[in-house]
Design an enzyme around this catalytic site. Structure first.
Site, PDB file in Angstrom:
ATOM      1  N   LEU A  43       0.840  -1.235   0.063  1.00  8.86           N
ATOM      2  CA  LEU A  43       0.038  -0.001   0.133  1.00  8.86           C
ATOM      3  C   LEU A  43       0.916   1.240   0.015  1.00  8.86           C
ATOM      4  O   LEU A  43       2.219   1.208   0.245  1.00  8.86           O
ATOM      5  CB  LEU A  43      -1.108  -0.187   1.190  1.00  8.86           C
ATOM      6  CG  LEU A  43      -1.933  -1.019   1.108  1.00  8.86           C
ATOM      7  CD1 LEU A  43      -2.770  -1.040   2.545  1.00  8.86           C
ATOM      8  CD2 LEU A  43      -2.978  -0.876  -0.183  1.00  8.86           C
ATOM      9  N   PRO A  44       0.389   2.299  -0.343  1.00  9.24           N
ATOM     10  CA  PRO A  44       1.078   3.456  -0.438  1.00  9.24           C
ATOM     11  C   PRO A  44       2.197   3.864   0.991  1.00  9.24           C
ATOM     12  O   PRO A  44       3.162   4.287   0.635  1.00  9.24           O
ATOM     13  CB  PRO A  44       0.154   4.798  -0.618  1.00  9.24           C
ATOM     14  CG  PRO A  44      -1.011   4.094  -1.206  1.00  9.24           C
ATOM     15  CD  PRO A  44      -1.188   2.640  -0.844  1.00  9.24           C
ATOM     16  N   GLU A  45       1.457   3.434   2.103  1.00  7.10           N
ATOM     17  CA  GLU A  45       2.294   3.543   3.154  1.00  7.10           C
ATOM     18  C   GLU A  45       1.693   2.558   4.075  1.00  7.10           C
ATOM     19  O   GLU A  45       0.401   2.286   4.133  1.00  7.10           O
ATOM     20  CB  GLU A  45       2.246   4.977   4.092  1.00  7.10           C
ATOM     21  CG  GLU A  45       3.015   6.173   3.206  1.00  7.10           C
ATOM     22  CD  GLU A  45       2.795   7.515   3.986  1.00  7.10           C
ATOM     23  OE1 GLU A  45       2.296   7.601   4.924  1.00  7.10           O
ATOM     24  OE2 GLU A  45       3.443   8.366   3.637  1.00  7.10           O
ATOM     25  N   THR A  46       2.776   2.063   5.115  1.00  2.00           N
ATOM     26  CA  THR A  46       2.408   1.384   6.175  1.00  2.00           C
ATOM     27  C   THR A  46       2.754   1.881   7.331  1.00  2.00           C
ATOM     28  O   THR A  46       4.286   2.479   7.543  1.00  2.00           O
ATOM     29  CB  THR A  46       2.941  -0.055   6.199  1.00  2.00           C
ATOM     30  OG1 THR A  46       2.225  -0.897   4.971  1.00  2.00           O
ATOM     31  CG2 THR A  46       2.849  -1.053   7.468  1.00  2.00           C
TER      32      THR A  46
END
Length: 265
Positions: A43-46
């Site tokens: 995902l774009p950020e974790t």
């Protein structure tokens, strides 16, 4: 095993806004392991959270690298803490990060939350030729802050219809390019934007909280309004309410829980 969640940030609807994973860790984890998890989830950020005495230690990873300041994943992290009962709705989410202390408050009305972030004032800059070629236009205004360019164009329609060239934008230098314009006269928001990060593994951010740290002071001065509403006109779309508070920016948004599970590594 660690609890892990996925929430869509800066939206109240599923499949809109910007998705982020939130991993709750009992102790600090190895950087290589966190990077592998972020790449696996893709995902774009974790966001990785570790409880500490005065809040939570928070680190952000994209599928490609760690970042010093994350936006939508912070909102998702705070929302997760309230959603799962780890924080009461009247408690402030307090995060210790590489960019200092960040706080998020639950407003109690329609699920809105407010993040307190550092202001990023874009300073006038010359637009590199690769940026002009990559966007296919000459910006009305070009500014730069940290590693990112911010450009104003002539209309909301121009922002929405952009089909930028990834290779050219990557050659422009810096990390990202934020494109913005004043909203159309009949729009229920004040300004629109799109955010491109060709070197971060995600070409276009669905909704970028960090970008609004620069958009907020820029449009506050341009429109002479203390509180504004921004719409990020990506394919998924999302709403960010902004207000400048001294050298800080208050970013408000909603979130929607999408997935709850267990990380078994």
């Amino acid at each position: 095993m660690k609890p892990i969640y996925v929430a869509d940030a800066f939206t109240s609807e599923p499949f809109r806004g910007n998705p982020a994973a939130v991993c709750l860790c009992g102790k600090p984890e190895d950087e290589r392991w966190m990077q592998q998890v972020a790449a696996e989830i893709n995902l774009p950020e974790t966001a990785f959270l570790v409880p500490i005495e005065d809040g939570y230690d928070l680190r952000w990873f994209t599928p490609e690298s760690e970042v010093d300041l994350g936006g939508h994943a912070t909102l998702a992290a705070a929302y997760t803490l309230w959603h799962t009962g780890r924080l009461r709705s009247d408690q402030t989410a307090r995060f210790i990060t590489k960019s200092g202390v960040l706080t998020v408050d639950y407003n109690g009305v329609d699920g809105w939350m407010t993040m307190d972030y550092p202001e990023e004032v874009p300073l006038p800059a010359n637009a590199p030729e690769a940026l002009i070629q990559g966007l296919g236009l000459i910006p009305r205004y070009t500014g730069k802050y940290r590693q990112d360019y911010m450009v104003e164009v002539d209309s909301e329609q121009t922002v929405r219809s952009l089909k930028p060239d990834r290779q050219q934008l990557a050659a422009a230098g810096g990390r990202g390019i934020i494109v913005t314009a004043k909203a159309a006269a009949d729009a229920p928001y004040d300004f629109v934007s799109r955010a491109f990060f060709p070197k971060a593994g995600i070409f276009e951010a669905a909704v970028s909280g960090v970008a609004h740290c620069a958009l907020a002071p820029y449009w506050t001065r341009r429109l002479r309004k203390p509180e504004l509403t921004g719409y990020q006109a990506s394919k998924r779309g999302g709403i960010v309410k902004v207000a400048v508070n001294g050298s800080r920016v208050l970013l408000s948004g909603q979130a929607k829980m999408m997935l709850q599970g267990t990380l078994e590594v």
